[in-house]
Write a protein that holds these residues in place. Structure first.
Motif: not given
Length: 516
Positions: A119-133
């Motif tokens: 769409t060209g839109g962005t969901i900003h600053n979502a909390i990332n609970m899925g990366s192996y970081n």
């Protein structure tokens, strides 16, 4: 669940593991849900066959109808009728650093998830609970990454050759020596791809006339490597020492099928942390069985190296097991180190053998210099060789976040799997409809989660998998827990029938800190 209020330093013995079974009605409703979706799938296949509904999947051309089918129709039943309906919950494109918070690109589908458009839109600053970081080394701090930038200017971004030809750089050898020192073993060898570290090295270690005893929940890379080796594979129940010993005893007494000759080698393959269950290997018992029956042990520490143990040295340190008791130590740099690639470590004879016999060593391009330097700087940070205590602070912060998050979820009434020390936290959702609704609800609340279902899990054990990071702040975790509590009530996801005693100061951050 662990009993009593825990304060102070964690003991050498890992905490208890939990694998609570769901109530009977949940299992019944889960099977019923899959049954209904399957019936509608057959109905839609009928509509496609008679031309009333368009089929979007790849199909053979009319002139190829006399050929053997390239696309197996029945095998794709699950994909086209179940997965496609919920595909918006996977493969979401992100447009930022995958740190503790990230930005996601908005997308929509005009044909029920067969194709997407941005769409060209962005969901900003979502909390990332899925990366192996796990340790927060997937970062863009210019001060921390200065050495990586310097090595990129010196060597470039690619090598363009294998290690055995003209792709062997000084930083590759520096990294291998550092890995050996970190793991407290004689020698190590690094590879540019974590998956290939397993799939290409196992065939170099065992072959025809050998026996592999594999945990039933081992990763696909281990399974592929075992199949490529040509060795006979037998699967024992997850972390079940009785099952493993029974197979070892039978293998020793009966020998190879038909000929009954002794096995050339018996190799036990396990993981440090099982990424779908959050459980830890029962390493001391497996080492004892390995010694008793004179087998070899292959330990995959993809998720445990850097993430557990007082100084991040993995399950051998957590269980206080001598690393020399593990014949083949494997791990990856893709999780705790924020990079790419993997390693094999152990005795010098083992590593020297693999340098000339492993397909991944002989044919694969050498690891990229900036990636190599990123691993070196992260490992030096963990070991304190950079002159700071930042590495040990991150290890302690990860342990603190892990215990806090798990304790709160148990209090709320969710069924979660795994060990209290595991930063992988699977939350059982069971029903296919609830899995989809959970992921969408959490994204609306600007929390990115990973949901996993069949065939990656048993059909009745779909789940959300949270990965804790040292980069998560207490405020972030509290925000996630607040929304989890609301979504859990809204979707009726709190299936646990166990009661967990709540300490008066359970939510005090000091209760979850590690000592020195």
């Amino acid at each position: 669940a662990t009993s009593g209020c825990r304060t102070g330093v964690a003991s050498r013995q890992p905490r208890q593991e939990s694998f609570e079974q769901a109530p009977m009605y949940v299992a019944v409703m889960t099977y019923l849900g899959f049954g209904i979706v399957t019936l509608f799938g057959y109905l839609r296949d009928f509509l496609r066959a008679v031309g009333l509904e368009k089929c979007h999947l790849a199909q053979e051309r009319e002139e190829q109808k006399d050929f053997v089918p390239l696309y197996q129709d029945f095998e794709n039943f699950y994909t086209r009728n179940l997965y496609m309906r919920v595909r918006d919950n996977w493969n979401r494109p992100i447009c930022s650093l995958p740190g503790p918070v990230f930005d996601l690109m908005e997308r929509v589908s005009d044909d029920y998830n067969w194709t997407f458009r941005l769409t060209g839109g962005t969901i900003h600053n979502a909390i990332n609970m899925g990366s192996y970081n796990y340790l927060g080394f997937a970062e863009n701090n210019a001060d921390f990454l200065k050495t990586v930038a310097d090595k990129t200017r010196q060597y470039g971004v690619g090598v363009g050759s294998t290690r055995q030809e003209i792709g062997n750089l000084g930083i590759h050898e520096e990294l291998e020596q550092l890995v050996a020192n970190f793991l407290r073993v004689e020698s190590s060898m690094t590879f540019g791809m974590g998956f290939a570290t397993n799939s290409m090295n196992i065939p170099a270690l065992v072959g025809k006339g050998c026996l592999i005893l594999s945990d039933e929940l081992n990763h696909t890379s281990l399974i592929l490597g075992a199949r490529l080796s040509g060795a006979l594979i037998r699967v024992f129940k997850h972390n079940n020492m009785h099952s493993l010993e029974k197979m070892l005893r039978e293998a020793i007494s009966s020998g190879q099928p038909r000929t009954h000759r002794p096995w050339k080698k018996i190799l036990i393959m396990v993981e440090g942390i099982y990424s779908m269950e959050g459980s830890l290997v029962r390493l001391p018992e497996i080492v004892a069985l390995k010694k008793k029956y004179k087998a070899y042990l292959y330990l995959d520490e993809a998720h445990s190296i850097g993430a557990v143990g007082p100084t991040g040295r993995g399950v051998t340190e957590l269980f206080n097991v001598n690393p020399s008791d593990v014949d083949v130590m494997m791990g990856t740099f893709t999780k705790s180190f924020g990079a790419a690639g993997g390693y094999i470590a152990g005795k010098k004879e083992l590593v020297d053998y693999l340098r000339s016999h492993s397909h991944s060593a002989v044919y694969a391009t050498a690891m990229s210099p900036p990636v190599t330097e990123q691993i070196i700087r992260a490992m030096k940070c963990i070991m304190g060789k950079d002159g700071s205590t930042e590495g040990i602070r991150r290890i302690h912060k990860l342990a603190e976040n892990t215990r806090y998050f798990r304790a709160r979820l148990k209090e709320m009434g969710f069924i979660i799997y795994g060990n209290d020390d595991s930063p992988v936290v699977p939350i059982l959702l069971y029903m296919p409809g609830k899995v989809v609704a959970f992921a969408r609800e959490m994204l609306e609340r600007k929390i990115g989660v990973v949901v996993v279902g069949f065939p990656a899990t048993p059909i009745t054990e779909a789940r959300a998998r949270f990965c804790l990071s040292a980069a998560h702040t207490k405020a972030m975790l509290n925000q996630v827990l607040h929304h989890m509590n609301e979504v859990g009530d809204h979707l009726c996801l709190k299936f646990s029938r166990l009661k967990y005693s709540s300490c008066p100061n359970l939510h005090d951050e000091k209760d979850f800190e590690l000592g020195s």
